[in-house]
Design a protein around this motif. Structure first.
Motif, PDB file in Angstrom:
ATOM      1  N   ARG A  49      63.128 -16.028 108.281  1.00 23.64           N
ATOM      2  CA  ARG A  49      63.618 -14.924 109.094  1.00 23.64           C
ATOM      3  C   ARG A  49      63.897 -15.384 110.524  1.00 23.64           C
ATOM      4  NH1 ARG A  49      62.605  -9.247 110.779  1.00 23.64           N
ATOM      5  NH2 ARG A  49      61.999  -9.603 112.934  1.00 23.64           N
ATOM      6  N   VAL A  50      62.958 -16.165 111.076  1.00 21.95           N
ATOM      7  CA  VAL A  50      63.158 -16.655 112.444  1.00 21.95           C
ATOM      8  C   VAL A  50      64.425 -17.508 112.523  1.00 21.95           C
ATOM      9  CG1 VAL A  50      62.262 -18.244 114.182  1.00 21.95           C
ATOM     10  CG2 VAL A  50      60.752 -16.552 113.134  1.00 21.95           C
ATOM     11  N   PHE A  51      64.605 -18.387 111.533  1.00 21.18           N
ATOM     12  CA  PHE A  51      65.776 -19.261 111.620  1.00 21.18           C
ATOM     13  C   PHE A  51      67.075 -18.529 111.309  1.00 21.18           C
ATOM     14  CE2 PHE A  51      62.741 -22.674 111.963  1.00 21.18           C
ATOM     15  CZ  PHE A  51      63.393 -23.497 112.861  1.00 21.18           C
ATOM     16  N   THR A  52      67.001 -17.488 110.502  1.00 16.40           N
ATOM     17  CA  THR A  52      68.205 -16.690 110.279  1.00 16.40           C
ATOM     18  C   THR A  52      68.636 -16.021 111.582  1.00 16.40           C
ATOM     19  OG1 THR A  52      67.375 -16.252 108.075  1.00 16.40           O
ATOM     20  CG2 THR A  52      69.227 -14.931 108.810  1.00 16.40           C
ATOM     21  N   LEU A  53      67.663 -15.436 112.275  1.00 15.94           N
ATOM     22  CA  LEU A  53      67.991 -14.815 113.561  1.00 15.94           C
ATOM     23  C   LEU A  53      68.502 -15.866 114.551  1.00 15.94           C
ATOM     24  CD1 LEU A  53      65.117 -12.208 113.956  1.00 15.94           C
ATOM     25  CD2 LEU A  53      67.562 -11.764 113.716  1.00 15.94           C
ATOM     26  N   THR A  54      67.892 -17.056 114.501  1.00 22.53           N
ATOM     27  CA  THR A  54      68.348 -18.132 115.383  1.00 22.53           C
ATOM     28  C   THR A  54      69.833 -18.412 115.145  1.00 22.53           C
ATOM     29  OG1 THR A  54      66.155 -19.088 115.221  1.00 22.53           O
ATOM     30  CG2 THR A  54      67.877 -20.476 116.141  1.00 22.53           C
ATOM     31  N   CYS A  55      70.221 -18.459 113.862  1.00 20.20           N
ATOM     32  CA  CYS A  55      71.632 -18.729 113.546  1.00 20.20           C
ATOM     33  C   CYS A  55      72.528 -17.639 114.121  1.00 20.20           C
ATOM     34  CB  CYS A  55      71.834 -18.803 112.034  1.00 20.20           C
ATOM     35  SG  CYS A  55      71.107 -20.271 111.306  1.00 20.20           S
ATOM     36  N   ILE A  56      72.096 -16.385 113.977  1.00 18.06           N
ATOM     37  CA  ILE A  56      72.901 -15.270 114.492  1.00 18.06           C
ATOM     38  C   ILE A  56      73.076 -15.406 116.008  1.00 18.06           C
ATOM     39  CG2 ILE A  56      72.894 -12.782 114.910  1.00 18.06           C
ATOM     40  CD1 ILE A  56      71.560 -12.465 112.158  1.00 18.06           C
ATOM     41  N   TYR A 280      64.770 -20.221 120.870  1.00 15.85           N
ATOM     42  CA  TYR A 280      64.428 -19.017 120.125  1.00 15.85           C
ATOM     43  C   TYR A 280      63.258 -19.224 119.155  1.00 15.85           C
ATOM     44  CZ  TYR A 280      64.804 -14.588 117.729  1.00 15.85           C
ATOM     45  OH  TYR A 280      64.512 -13.365 117.198  1.00 15.85           O
ATOM     46  N   PRO A 281      63.321 -20.254 118.274  1.00 17.20           N
ATOM     47  CA  PRO A 281      62.178 -20.445 117.359  1.00 17.20           C
ATOM     48  C   PRO A 281      60.894 -20.778 118.112  1.00 17.20           C
ATOM     49  CG  PRO A 281      64.066 -21.732 116.659  1.00 17.20           C
ATOM     50  CD  PRO A 281      64.374 -21.225 118.013  1.00 17.20           C
ATOM     51  N   THR A 282      60.997 -21.597 119.151  1.00 19.87           N
ATOM     52  CA  THR A 282      59.787 -21.957 119.897  1.00 19.87           C
ATOM     53  C   THR A 282      59.103 -20.703 120.418  1.00 19.87           C
ATOM     54  OG1 THR A 282      61.271 -23.629 120.774  1.00 19.87           O
ATOM     55  CG2 THR A 282      59.004 -23.737 121.486  1.00 19.87           C
ATOM     56  N   LEU A 283      59.920 -19.835 120.990  1.00 15.01           N
ATOM     57  CA  LEU A 283      59.379 -18.615 121.569  1.00 15.01           C
ATOM     58  C   LEU A 283      58.770 -17.724 120.495  1.00 15.01           C
ATOM     59  CD1 LEU A 283      59.683 -18.276 124.580  1.00 15.01           C
ATOM     60  CD2 LEU A 283      61.224 -16.392 124.138  1.00 15.01           C
ATOM     61  N   GLU A 284      59.418 -17.656 119.334  1.00 13.75           N
ATOM     62  CA  GLU A 284      58.927 -16.819 118.245  1.00 13.75           C
ATOM     63  C   GLU A 284      57.636 -17.377 117.673  1.00 13.75           C
ATOM     64  OE1 GLU A 284      59.569 -13.945 116.623  1.00 13.75           O
ATOM     65  OE2 GLU A 284      60.860 -13.525 118.346  1.00 13.75           O
ATOM     66  N   PHE A 286      55.486 -19.176 118.953  1.00 13.35           N
ATOM     67  CA  PHE A 286      54.346 -19.115 119.867  1.00 13.35           C
ATOM     68  C   PHE A 286      53.861 -17.677 120.070  1.00 13.35           C
ATOM     69  CE2 PHE A 286      55.602 -23.393 121.536  1.00 13.35           C
ATOM     70  CZ  PHE A 286      54.441 -24.011 121.114  1.00 13.35           C
ATOM     71  N   HIS A 287      54.119 -16.821 119.093  1.00 14.92           N
ATOM     72  CA  HIS A 287      53.768 -15.421 119.292  1.00 14.92           C
ATOM     73  C   HIS A 287      52.261 -15.241 119.407  1.00 14.92           C
ATOM     74  CE1 HIS A 287      53.197 -16.011 115.043  1.00 14.92           C
ATOM     75  NE2 HIS A 287      52.545 -14.882 114.946  1.00 14.92           N
ATOM     76  N   LEU A 288      51.487 -16.300 119.061  1.00 13.30           N
ATOM     77  CA  LEU A 288      50.034 -16.197 119.166  1.00 13.30           C
ATOM     78  C   LEU A 288      49.613 -16.074 120.624  1.00 13.30           C
ATOM     79  CD1 LEU A 288      49.160 -18.909 116.539  1.00 13.30           C
ATOM     80  CD2 LEU A 288      49.142 -16.428 116.250  1.00 13.30           C
ATOM     81  N   ILE A 289      50.348 -16.800 121.483  1.00  9.62           N
ATOM     82  CA  ILE A 289      49.988 -16.707 122.903  1.00  9.62           C
ATOM     83  C   ILE A 289      50.937 -15.745 123.605  1.00  9.62           C
ATOM     84  CG2 ILE A 289      48.783 -18.890 123.245  1.00  9.62           C
ATOM     85  CD1 ILE A 289      51.552 -20.053 124.071  1.00  9.62           C
ATOM     86  N   GLN A 290      51.166 -14.658 122.951  1.00  7.94           N
ATOM     87  CA  GLN A 290      52.038 -13.578 123.410  1.00  7.94           C
ATOM     88  C   GLN A 290      52.053 -13.389 124.928  1.00  7.94           C
ATOM     89  OE1 GLN A 290      53.518 -11.737 120.873  1.00  7.94           O
ATOM     90  NE2 GLN A 290      54.787 -10.687 122.356  1.00  7.94           N
ATOM     91  N   ASP A 291      50.859 -13.358 125.534  1.00  6.05           N
ATOM     92  CA  ASP A 291      50.778 -12.983 126.944  1.00  6.05           C
ATOM     93  C   ASP A 291      51.473 -13.984 127.847  1.00  6.05           C
ATOM     94  OD1 ASP A 291      49.286 -11.015 125.966  1.00  6.05           O
ATOM     95  OD2 ASP A 291      47.349 -11.855 126.540  1.00  6.05           O
ATOM     96  N   ILE A 295      56.281 -16.250 130.533  1.00  2.00           N
ATOM     97  CA  ILE A 295      56.185 -16.988 131.796  1.00  2.00           C
ATOM     98  C   ILE A 295      56.426 -18.484 131.538  1.00  2.00           C
ATOM     99  CG2 ILE A 295      53.670 -17.262 131.731  1.00  2.00           C
ATOM    100  CD1 ILE A 295      55.066 -16.227 134.916  1.00  2.00           C
ATOM    101  N   VAL A 296      55.886 -18.985 130.407  1.00  2.00           N
ATOM    102  CA  VAL A 296      56.133 -20.391 130.068  1.00  2.00           C
ATOM    103  C   VAL A 296      57.633 -20.611 129.878  1.00  2.00           C
ATOM    104  CG1 VAL A 296      55.790 -22.163 128.303  1.00  2.00           C
ATOM    105  CG2 VAL A 296      53.866 -20.749 129.036  1.00  2.00           C
TER     106      VAL A 296
END
Ligand SMILES: Nc1ncnc2c1ncn2[C@@H]1O[C@H](COP(=O)(O)OP(=O)(O)OP(=O)(O)O)[C@@H](O)[C@H]1O
Ligand SMILES: [Mg+2]
Lengths: 346, 255
Positions: A49-56, A280-284, A286-291, A295-296
């Motif tokens: 799903r993440v990579f599909t959105l990345t393609c879009i 995009y994938p990196t950001l997705e 890393f959703h564990l460190i949401q907060d 900023i990163v």
């Protein structure tokens, strides 16, 4: 049998002589292979799903680059084309029961009309004035959406849109292959005679006119093409997410695409695409460190912009490849002589 | 012949209180090369810009090959066959030199006339060769010197295959030897035989230039502009002896 071997050998020769000589070409091949083979490494629905959105979003970013990087028509409201494409495809699917194969291209055509609408003020405005004006358009459309909630779903958006394909893997393949094809087409456009005129318009519009070229036509063409590709991305998004809301027209999406493109290197097509695949994938993931992730993200982007103002991927390319001063062919940076004309590269 | 090749009538342009071009009226024939001279700020560049539609005139008309040009778009005028170079060169700096010229080769007029050449690149290369900068074709235009930028301007203008070529200080920034070469090329261009027009004559020209010595060698007729007004019009010999012209130049401190 012999024939097959012959062609195989020929193919190998082409790969050795044309592809392996340049890191950028190797990178493109690896990228294509990665895209096409990803589902064989993982069938994790979330990753697909993440990579599909990345393609879009890669299609979306490339379409911004076509208009703004190349033609220099600063568009800070690019989400307009994405949102109009997405909403049009969704509405046609819901109200007229059109299949995705019709609703997505037709939605993209509506986005072309939106492109023309934005293109007309762009014939008179330049730079910052144009950028500010373009920002207003998506806001106007959001206003319209809230005015007719019965038809457009209002704040909640439209849900229950038809699936693009039965399974996630099939959806991934449809969208990723389309992404490769569309981005190649965009790159081809920028590499064509039309691309030269787009470039020249960014450099000096008056001088293009004085060379006998109808700049009005070419600027509108750039808006239409960009609107078309962004609209396709929007339509794919609608049928993939199966819900479309006002967020597809959001200011943050408009800014996102600017950041992606400049981060990767504007006026290259490959830069924005690579940037989306990096950011995009990196950001997705890393959703564990949401907060901290926003900023990163901001810090990384700022650092790149400060130290590599021409974009990360163009910077990388300059590092590993250099142009032969005599024949202008690109070479691996560690070669001592040019691979074509054997001039010294010292 | 019922109509002349170019007929400029009462062309006027004001910038605020300053009348840059004042009631300019002249006509020219297809075979002429006109030198347009005058002290700094006389309005020469403005006159050329009015003719090619980069500026819109306040009043007056420009009839070119039987059609009214005043008020038209620059690209339409170029495609009718009247093109001008920029005095303060305007190259596409981040594009290769050859691409600079290819833009002009892609205008409808050049495309129509260039059928006999297979490739746009080849034609752009021809134009560069004519201007003498073909050896740098693949470099970015940003590396060019002032003189070479002048040549690029000329290459780009002739790539549109004009009937009437307006050159704004084509010798500016060139050394005497380079000026000599450029002057010869311009004469050769006027005679025809290059540039997709194997069977016809070269373009008519109006040349704005301060290097009068070279201009007199090329031009068959001189028009003198002073404070936006045409004060003299005649053969080079007449102009040199004309007392009004001498005064206009001396009044400015000589040239
Ligand atoms: N866009 C403009 N706005 C205001 N004034 C202008 C503009 N362009 C030119 N002028 C003025 O009009 C007058 C004529 O300028 P122009 O450039 O046509 O002179 P020129 O004969 O080409 O001079 P030169 O020999 O220095 O090139 C000058 O006084 C100039 O300051
Ligand atoms: Mg001038």
């Amino acid at each position: 049998m012999k024939l097959i071997l012959f062609y195989l050998r020929k193919l190998l020769a082409v790969v050795r002589n044309e592809v392996l000589v340049l890191p950028s070409r190797v990178a493109v091949i690896i990228f294509f292979l990665f895209i096409l083979l990803l589902p064989s490494f993982t069938d994790d629905v979330y990753i697909l799903r993440v990579f599909t959105l990345t393609c879009i979003f890669a299609i979306f970013a490339a379409s911004w680059d076509l208009l703004c990087g190349f033609t220099g028509q600063l568009n800070f409201g690019h989400a307009l084309f994405f949102g109009v494409g997405a909403y049009s495809a969704a509405l046609m699917n819901i109200h007229w029961q059109l299949a995705p194969w019709f609703s997505i291209p037709l939605g993209a055509l509506v986005a072309v009309a939106a492109g023309l609408t934005v293109g007309i003020p762009a014939l008179r405005l330049k730079g910052t004035y144009l950028a500010l004006t373009t920002m207003a358009f998506p806001i106007i459309v959001i206003g319209l959406i809230f005015t007719f909630p019965g038809f457009t779903g209002g704040e909640l958006g439209i849900s229950g849109i038809q699936k693009l394909a039965p399974t996630r893997i099939e959806e991934y393949y449809v969208i990723s292959i389309l992404m490769l094809v569309l981005c190649t087409i965009m790159w081809k456009i920028t590499d064509s005679n039309t691309g030269i005129i787009f470039h020249a318009i960014r450099e000096d519009e008056i001088a293009v006119r004085a060379s006998g070229v109808n700049t009005t036509r070419y600027k509108l063409l750039a808006f239409c093409l960009s609107g078309f590709f962004a609209g396709l991305a929007g339509g794919l998004y609608a049928h993939f997410m199966r819900i479309v809301g006002p967020s597809t027209l959001d200011v943050s999406l408009s800014f996102q695409v600017v950041i992606w493109s400049i981060f990767g290197g504007a006026a290259t097509i490959y830069g924005p695409v690579a940037a989306v695949f990096f950011l995009y994938p990196t950001l997705e993931l890393f959703h564990l460190i949401q907060d901290y992730r926003t900023i990163v993200f901001a810090i990384v982007v700022l650092l790149v912009l400060i130290f590599m103002p021409d974009g990360l991927f163009r910077w990388l390319r300059e590092k590993v490849e250099e142009e032969c001063p005599r024949c202008k062919v690109r070479n691996v940076a560690w070669r001592k002589t040019c691979r074509v004309c054997t001039a010294s590269l010292e | 012949m019922s109509q002349s090749f170019l007929e400029v009538k009462g062309l006027t342009k004001k910038f605020g209180g300053l009348t840059a071009v004042n009631d300019a009226t002249f006509s020219m024939e297809r075979h002429q090369i006109i030198g347009l001279i005058g002290p700094n700020g006389a309005g020469k560049t403005t006159l050329l810009r009015l003719m090619t539609g980069i500026l819109k005139p306040d009043s007056g008309s420009v009839r070119f090959m039987g059609q009214e040009m005043a008020g038209k778009n620059t690209w339409d005028i170029v495609n009718k066959g009247m093109v001008s170079t920029f005095q303060n060169m305007r190259p596409f700096r981040r594009l290769p030199i050859i691409a600079n010229v290819m833009v002009a080769c892609l205008c409808p007029r050049a495309l129509k006339r260039g059928e006999w050449v297979k490739k746009i690149e080849a034609k752009a290369m021809d134009a560069l060769e004519f201007a003498g900068i073909s050896d740098m074709a693949k470099e970015n235009a940003s590396i060019l010197s002032q003189g070479d930028l002048k040549r690029l301007e000329v290459a780009r203008a002739i790539a549109t295959e004009p009937e009437l070529l307006l050159l704004d200080e084509p010798f500016g920034g060139l050394s005497p030897a380079e000026t000599d070469l450029m002057a010869k090329s311009i004469k050769r261009l006027h005679k025809g035989g290059r540039f997709g027009r194997l069977h016809s004559e070269g373009p008519a020209m109006i040349i704005v230039e301060h290097k009068l010595h070279w201009l007199m060698m090329i031009a068959t007729r001189i028009i003198v502009l002073s404070f936006g007004t045409i004060i003299a019009d005649g053969t080079p010999d007449e102009i040199i002896k004309n007392p009004t012209v001498i005064e206009a130049y001396l009044g400015q401190g000589g040239n």
